[in-house]
Design a protein around this motif. Structure first.
Motif, PDB file in Angstrom:
ATOM      1  N   ARG A   1      -0.932  97.570 -23.598  1.00 14.74           N
ATOM      2  CA  ARG A   1      -1.172  97.538 -25.045  1.00 14.74           C
ATOM      3  C   ARG A   1       0.043  97.996 -25.835  1.00 14.74           C
ATOM      4  O   ARG A   1       0.412  97.380 -26.846  1.00 14.74           O
ATOM      5  CB  ARG A   1      -2.384  98.431 -25.375  1.00 14.74           C
ATOM      6  N   SER A   2       0.704  99.056 -25.410  1.00 17.35           N
ATOM      7  CA  SER A   2       1.849  99.575 -26.156  1.00 17.35           C
ATOM      8  C   SER A   2       3.007  98.584 -26.147  1.00 17.35           C
ATOM      9  O   SER A   2       3.696  98.416 -27.161  1.00 17.35           O
ATOM     10  CB  SER A   2       2.298 100.920 -25.576  1.00 17.35           C
ATOM     11  N   GLU A   3       3.245  97.911 -25.026  1.00 21.13           N
ATOM     12  CA  GLU A   3       4.309  96.911 -24.956  1.00 21.13           C
ATOM     13  C   GLU A   3       4.011  95.731 -25.873  1.00 21.13           C
ATOM     14  O   GLU A   3       4.905  95.226 -26.569  1.00 21.13           O
ATOM     15  CB  GLU A   3       4.486  96.428 -23.516  1.00 21.13           C
ATOM     16  N   ALA A   4       2.752  95.275 -25.888  1.00 21.89           N
ATOM     17  CA  ALA A   4       2.373  94.163 -26.746  1.00 21.89           C
ATOM     18  C   ALA A   4       2.536  94.527 -28.218  1.00 21.89           C
ATOM     19  O   ALA A   4       3.007  93.720 -29.029  1.00 21.89           O
ATOM     20  CB  ALA A   4       0.932  93.752 -26.458  1.00 21.89           C
TER      21      ALA A   4
ATOM     22  N   ALA B   1      10.966  79.435 -27.296  1.00 18.91           N
ATOM     23  CA  ALA B   1      11.220  79.052 -25.901  1.00 18.91           C
ATOM     24  C   ALA B   1      11.561  80.277 -25.060  1.00 18.91           C
ATOM     25  O   ALA B   1      11.088  80.418 -23.916  1.00 18.91           O
ATOM     26  CB  ALA B   1      12.356  78.028 -25.842  1.00 18.91           C
ATOM     27  N   ALA B   2      12.361  81.199 -25.608  1.00 19.79           N
ATOM     28  CA  ALA B   2      12.714  82.412 -24.874  1.00 19.79           C
ATOM     29  C   ALA B   2      11.497  83.304 -24.656  1.00 19.79           C
ATOM     30  O   ALA B   2      11.339  83.908 -23.592  1.00 19.79           O
ATOM     31  CB  ALA B   2      13.799  83.174 -25.639  1.00 19.79           C
ATOM     32  N   LEU B   3      10.613  83.383 -25.670  1.00 18.97           N
ATOM     33  CA  LEU B   3       9.407  84.199 -25.531  1.00 18.97           C
ATOM     34  C   LEU B   3       8.495  83.645 -24.442  1.00 18.97           C
ATOM     35  O   LEU B   3       7.880  84.400 -23.684  1.00 18.97           O
ATOM     36  CB  LEU B   3       8.666  84.247 -26.866  1.00 18.97           C
ATOM     37  N   ALA B   4       8.419  82.326 -24.355  1.00 21.49           N
ATOM     38  CA  ALA B   4       7.589  81.699 -23.323  1.00 21.49           C
ATOM     39  C   ALA B   4       8.102  82.019 -21.918  1.00 21.49           C
ATOM     40  O   ALA B   4       7.320  82.097 -20.971  1.00 21.49           O
ATOM     41  CB  ALA B   4       7.551  80.191 -23.530  1.00 21.49           C
ATOM     42  N   MET B   5       9.420  82.217 -21.773  1.00 17.49           N
ATOM     43  CA  MET B   5      10.012  82.444 -20.449  1.00 17.49           C
ATOM     44  C   MET B   5      10.298  83.912 -20.162  1.00 17.49           C
ATOM     45  O   MET B   5      10.679  84.262 -19.043  1.00 17.49           O
ATOM     46  CB  MET B   5      11.314  81.655 -20.323  1.00 17.49           C
ATOM     47  N   SER B   6      10.150  84.791 -21.151  1.00 12.50           N
ATOM     48  CA  SER B   6      10.571  86.185 -20.990  1.00 12.50           C
ATOM     49  C   SER B   6       9.700  86.904 -19.970  1.00 12.50           C
ATOM     50  O   SER B   6       8.509  86.637 -19.834  1.00 12.50           O
ATOM     51  CB  SER B   6      10.502  86.912 -22.336  1.00 12.50           C
TER      52      SER B   6
ATOM     53  N   SER C   1      10.819  90.597 -18.950  1.00 10.99           N
ATOM     54  CA  SER C   1      10.996  92.028 -19.177  1.00 10.99           C
ATOM     55  C   SER C   1      10.547  92.412 -20.586  1.00 10.99           C
ATOM     56  O   SER C   1      10.435  91.564 -21.482  1.00 10.99           O
ATOM     57  CB  SER C   1      12.459  92.421 -18.992  1.00 10.99           C
ATOM     58  N   LEU C   2      10.316  93.701 -20.778  1.00  8.06           N
ATOM     59  CA  LEU C   2       9.923  94.190 -22.100  1.00  8.06           C
ATOM     60  C   LEU C   2      11.019  93.935 -23.126  1.00  8.06           C
ATOM     61  O   LEU C   2      10.748  93.478 -24.240  1.00  8.06           O
ATOM     62  CB  LEU C   2       9.611  95.684 -22.022  1.00  8.06           C
ATOM     63  N   ALA C   3      12.279  94.200 -22.747  1.00  6.16           N
ATOM     64  CA  ALA C   3      13.386  94.010 -23.683  1.00  6.16           C
ATOM     65  C   ALA C   3      13.499  92.553 -24.117  1.00  6.16           C
ATOM     66  O   ALA C   3      13.678  92.256 -25.305  1.00  6.16           O
ATOM     67  CB  ALA C   3      14.697  94.471 -23.041  1.00  6.16           C
ATOM     68  N   ALA C   4      13.375  91.636 -23.173  1.00  5.48           N
ATOM     69  CA  ALA C   4      13.472  90.217 -23.504  1.00  5.48           C
ATOM     70  C   ALA C   4      12.305  89.775 -24.370  1.00  5.48           C
ATOM     71  O   ALA C   4      12.468  88.962 -25.298  1.00  5.48           O
ATOM     72  CB  ALA C   4      13.523  89.380 -22.226  1.00  5.48           C
ATOM     73  N   THR C   5      11.121  90.300 -24.101  1.00  9.37           N
ATOM     74  CA  THR C   5       9.942  89.933 -24.887  1.00  9.37           C
ATOM     75  C   THR C   5      10.065  90.421 -26.321  1.00  9.37           C
ATOM     76  O   THR C   5       9.808  89.672 -27.270  1.00  9.37           O
ATOM     77  CB  THR C   5       8.672  90.520 -24.245  1.00  9.37           C
TER      78      THR C   5
END
Length: 404
Positions: free
Chosen positions: A249-252, A295-300, A302-306
């Motif tokens: 939840r915190s990451e989202a 497109a990057a969000l669909a493939m991410s 790690s937390l940093a990339a997301t």
């Protein structure tokens, strides 16, 4: 011509935009806990989001029309009071039906707020800076959304009701402040509106499609529909999509926070660039960034990339939608900007209704969060094509003719 109170109007409209943005985001960040408390399934959660946007569609159409006839300030005050009351009523929902009713009525108030904001800011800005000023005031919406996310991060999941309590308190406090502090609509403008109405020649159809405005109106509507579909899907579903993909939840919520804060920065930057007449390059940059970020969000993984990719999408798609609102002010004569902006917002709300339902349907059929994100890519591209056409025609249309 702008009057002597442009910054008072701008400040109050920014505050109204901010409390509206909080309420728009509140359902999304509270959704996981709200759904668990009321035993709402994923597909019905999409229905909850969609019902709110149906109310916003109705509110945008009615609010824009009324703002040009009974006064933009009056509509703004009433709209703030309405969505404040029904946001608080959300916490009293006891089943799916009662939840849907409160969210529809909250949506009507939210939807009728923004056309009045656009028309008020446009009426008090210089012609050359109108689109940029409207875009920058709109930055209050993602900023308000960021506040909702921060509140959710600092409270336990079981305390979701406080999100709606505070979401109702903000507009209820602001409504009387706007009533007392905002300059009244100019009497000369009101007389002009009454004369145009009494002549019977300025029908809504003529305002939107007459005097060469048909192509600009249709382009504006298509761009708004596609962009709002993407934006509202992300606003409502981003935390739930990331949780379904394995994030806690915190990451989202961190990703959602990045989406909203970056949306504020993107809207401000877009407003500055639009004010300097760099419209085409700005629009291409914003929508290309939205495509890359999605497109990057669909493939991410790690937390940093997301968080980074969600922030890129937030900055670009939010700025793109608010650029549409800014351009809508240039498409219609000043006395009918509420009607024109309201129609554009209302048509765009069709996309806002479809977006949450689309995500819910894909997930209910066994699709993944990645599938939901990939579906958005062609829609972002379609919005860019419509906006490129609109940006070349809006100014000439605005001053080339008058309804009636």
């Amino acid at each position: 011509m702008p009057n002597s109170h442009p910054w008072a109007v701008t400040g109050l409209c920014f505050a109204a935009s901010m409390v509206e943005g909080y309420d728009l985001q509140s359902a999304g960040v509270a959704a996981p806990a709200l759904a668990a408390a009321l035993h709402v399934s994923k597909d019905n959660l999409g229905l909850v989001f969609a019902c709110s946007t149906v109310g916003m569609l109705v509110g945008a159409a009615i609010g824009g029309w009324l703002s040009d006839r009974i006064g933009r300030k009056n509509v703004l005050v009433g709209s703030l009071a309405m969505f404040g009351v029904f946001s608080i009523c959300t916490v009293s929902a006891f089943d799916l039906k009662s939840l849907l009713i409160t969210r529809v009525l909250t949506g009507v108030g939210l939807g009728s707020t923004f056309p009045s904001l656009i028309a008020l800011v446009a009426a008090h800005a210089e012609d050359a800076r109108r689109a940029g000023r409207v875009t920058m005031v709109s930055a209050g919406m993602p900023l308000g959304g960021a506040v909702a996310v921060l509140l959710s991060l600092t409270t336990a999941a079981g305390d979701w009701r406080w999100i709606f309590y505070l979401g109702g308190a903000g507009p209820l406090i602001l409504a009387p402040i706007v009533a007392m502090a905002m300059p009244s609509d100019r009497s000369s403008q009101r007389r002009e509106d009454r004369q145009a109405m009494e002549s019977g020649r300025a029908s809504t159809r003529r305002i939107l499609f007459g005097d060469g405005r048909a192509r600009a109106t249709l382009s504006l509507w298509m761009a708004s529909l596609c962009t709002l579909l993407v934006l509202y899907l992300m606003v409502n579903w981003l935390p739930s999509l990331l949780v379904s993909r394995g994030s806690d939840r915190s990451e989202a919520l961190l990703a959602s926070l990045g989406f909203n804060i970056a949306g504020t920065a993107g809207a401000v930057a877009c407003g500055v660039l639009m004010g300097r007449a760099r419209r085409t390059r700005t629009l291409v940059l914003m929508y290309a960034g939205a495509i890359v970020g999605t497109a990057a969000l669909a493939m991410s993984g790690s937390l940093a990339a997301t968080v980074a990719s969600a922030s890129i999408v937030g900055a670009c798609i939010t700025a793109g939608q608010f650029a549409i609102y800014g351009l809508s002010a240039d498409c219609y004569p000043s006395r009918w900007q509420g009607t024109g902006a309201g129609a554009a917002v209302a048509f765009g709300r069709i996309g806002a209704v479809i977006g949450p339902l689309l995500a819910g349907a894909i997930l209910a059929e066994g699709g993944s969060p990645t599938d939901v994100l990939v579906v958005l890519l062609p829609l972002i591209s379609a919005a860019l094509i419509a906006l490129l056409f609109l940006s070349r025609t809006a100014v000439s249309v605005s001053y080339g003719g008058r309804p009636g």
